[in-house]
Scaffold this active site. Structure first.
Site, mmCIF file in Angstrom:
data_model
loop_
_atom_site.group_PDB
_atom_site.id
_atom_site.type_symbol
_atom_site.label_atom_id
_atom_site.label_comp_id
_atom_site.label_asym_id
_atom_site.label_seq_id
_atom_site.Cartn_x
_atom_site.Cartn_y
_atom_site.Cartn_z
ATOM 1 N N GLU A 94 56.518 51.379 26.399
ATOM 2 C CA GLU A 94 55.611 50.559 27.419
ATOM 3 C C GLU A 94 56.718 50.323 28.544
ATOM 4 O OE1 GLU A 94 54.433 47.182 24.713
ATOM 5 O OE2 GLU A 94 53.127 48.343 23.720
ATOM 6 N N GLN A 124 38.646 62.491 42.379
ATOM 7 C CA GLN A 124 37.569 62.616 41.299
ATOM 8 C C GLN A 124 36.606 61.241 41.855
ATOM 9 O OE1 GLN A 124 37.073 64.485 38.589
ATOM 10 N NE2 GLN A 124 35.090 63.477 38.237
ATOM 11 N N LYS A 175 35.344 76.620 51.366
ATOM 12 C CA LYS A 175 36.173 76.852 49.993
ATOM 13 C C LYS A 175 34.784 76.848 49.087
ATOM 14 C CE LYS A 175 38.672 73.457 48.501
ATOM 15 N NZ LYS A 175 40.021 72.662 48.495
ATOM 16 N N ARG A 213 35.148 76.375 44.796
ATOM 17 C CA ARG A 213 35.888 76.088 43.680
ATOM 18 C C ARG A 213 35.367 75.885 42.446
ATOM 19 N NH1 ARG A 213 41.311 73.366 42.918
ATOM 20 N NH2 ARG A 213 41.358 72.549 44.974
ATOM 21 N N SER A 243 48.249 70.294 46.097
ATOM 22 C CA SER A 243 48.702 70.021 44.840
ATOM 23 C C SER A 243 49.191 71.191 44.106
ATOM 24 C CB SER A 243 47.428 69.342 44.085
ATOM 25 O OG SER A 243 47.727 69.277 42.749
HETATM 26 C C1 R5P Z 1 40.404 68.884 48.171
HETATM 27 O O1 R5P Z 1 39.186 68.905 48.750
HETATM 28 C C2 R5P Z 1 41.380 68.629 48.995
HETATM 29 O O2 R5P Z 1 41.197 68.274 50.232
HETATM 30 C C3 R5P Z 1 42.437 69.498 48.884
HETATM 31 O O3 R5P Z 1 42.174 70.790 49.660
HETATM 32 C C4 R5P Z 1 42.851 69.809 47.669
HETATM 33 O O4 R5P Z 1 42.815 68.849 46.569
HETATM 34 C C5 R5P Z 1 44.140 70.733 47.531
HETATM 35 O O5 R5P Z 1 44.532 70.749 46.088
HETATM 36 P P1 R5P Z 1 45.155 72.176 45.675
HETATM 37 O O6 R5P Z 1 46.639 72.302 46.501
HETATM 38 O O7 R5P Z 1 45.220 72.005 44.197
HETATM 39 O O8 R5P Z 1 44.351 73.354 46.077
#
Ligand code: R5P
Length: 296
Positions: free
Chosen positions: A39, A97, A191, A193, A223
């Site tokens: 904790e 999210q 994009k 996904r 990320s």
């Molecule tokens: C998503 O819509 C965000 O704007 C970034 O493009 C996304 O979070 C990047 O994540 P990652 O590096 O995992 O592709």
């Protein structure tokens, strides 16, 4: 700013110090440790009664621990009966999210913001949240800091025949903003996904000319790196010259950085909202201090 005190929580990456120095107000550092059972223990060692307590906590990894430490710090501060509480969260975790992408998922960002509001935060300041609209669910005063001007300053010096590339629709307004300051062209990729595997596929604008031009990929978060890596590969395949990435929040591992370099990215720029060993880092403290001056 007479009655303001900055409270540095456990994860500020220098921003609490920077903001306190710019505003010329006292800085209180929380005492913290992890108890033997895991904790978190928090103590605010200075009386902040009747003050405007500006608590700084960036919600970078480990996000959940940093959120708990923030909530505990808020309660510790409340114990002194402050005049008001302002939260500065340079990186706002869970902001991606922001809807139920699949049935049965939570709207995580709304949960976090509601919780902070119910813990009596009067106002929040954050840097480039994934979707600005999400912040409204805080249901209180807020300010959003945009580091685009700082990126533009950095890249302005070498913008000749550069093209700004938005790796997805969400990054388009950023790309447009920085391209207009730099007076260069921008283009966008679409994009797609896969929500279950996380895999991304990019489609570019037809006939856009990348040959020999330097490319600046702009995004809010990096990320796994998959988004910017795919974008860099796309640009390279189409003949791009040097490729740089600028993103507000770099949550990258060494492995991700290596993959970014392998994909042709030669420069990575981020901000100090998240500690990152693999980038040039821009300090957002001055912008946060400006936002606080307006909000307080
Ligand atoms: C998503 O819509 C965000 O704007 C970034 O493009 C996304 O979070 C990047 O994540 P990652 O590096 O995992 O592709």
């Amino acid at each position: 700013m007479d009655n303001v005190v900055v409270v540095a929580c456990t994860a500020t990456n220098g921003i609490a110090d920077g903001v306190a120095e710019i505003l010329n107000v006292p800085l209180v550092k929380v005492e913290s440790r992890t108890l033997p059972d895991g904790e978190s223990y928090i103590r605010v060692p200075v009386d902040v009664s009747d003050k405007t307590a500006v608590i700084v906590q960036s919600l970078y990894p480990p996000q959940d621990k940093h959120i708990i430490e923030l909530i505990l710090t808020m309660d510790a501060v409340k114990g002194y009966r402050p005049g008001s509480i302002v939260l500065v969260m340079p990186y706002l975790a869970y902001s991606r999210q922001n809807k139920r992408f699949l049935p049965g998922e939570p709207i995580s960002i709304e949960v976090i913001l509601r919780m902070l509001r119910s813990e009596e935060a009067d106002a929040i300041v954050t840097v480039d949240p994934h979707r600005q609209e999400s912040i409204k669910s805080f249901n209180g005063n807020y300010a959003i800091v945009d580091p685009i001007s700082l990126f533009a300053e950095l890249f302005g010096k070498r913008s000749k025949d550069m093209v700004v590339l938005a790796p997805d629709k969400g990054a388009l307004s950023k790309a447009m903003d920085i391209a207009s300051v730099l007076k260069v062209q921008f283009t966008q990729l679409e994009k797609e996904r896969d929500r279950k595997t996380g895999e991304v596929r990019l489609v570019g604008e037809q006939n856009f000319r990348f040959e020999g031009r330097d490319v600046l990929i702009i995004d809010d978060i990096v990320s796994t790196g998959n988004t910017v890596i795919q974008a860099a590969k796309f640009a390279k395949l189409n003949g791009a010259g040097d490729i740089a990435v600028a993103a507000s929040h770099l949550l990258i591992s060494e492995e991700t950085y290596k993959r970014m370099v392998e994909s042709g990215i030669s420069r990575v720029v981020g901000t100090n909202t998240v500690p990152c060993k693999y980038s040039e880092t821009i300090d957002v403290s001055p912008l946060i201090a400006e936002a606080l001056k307006k909000i307080l």
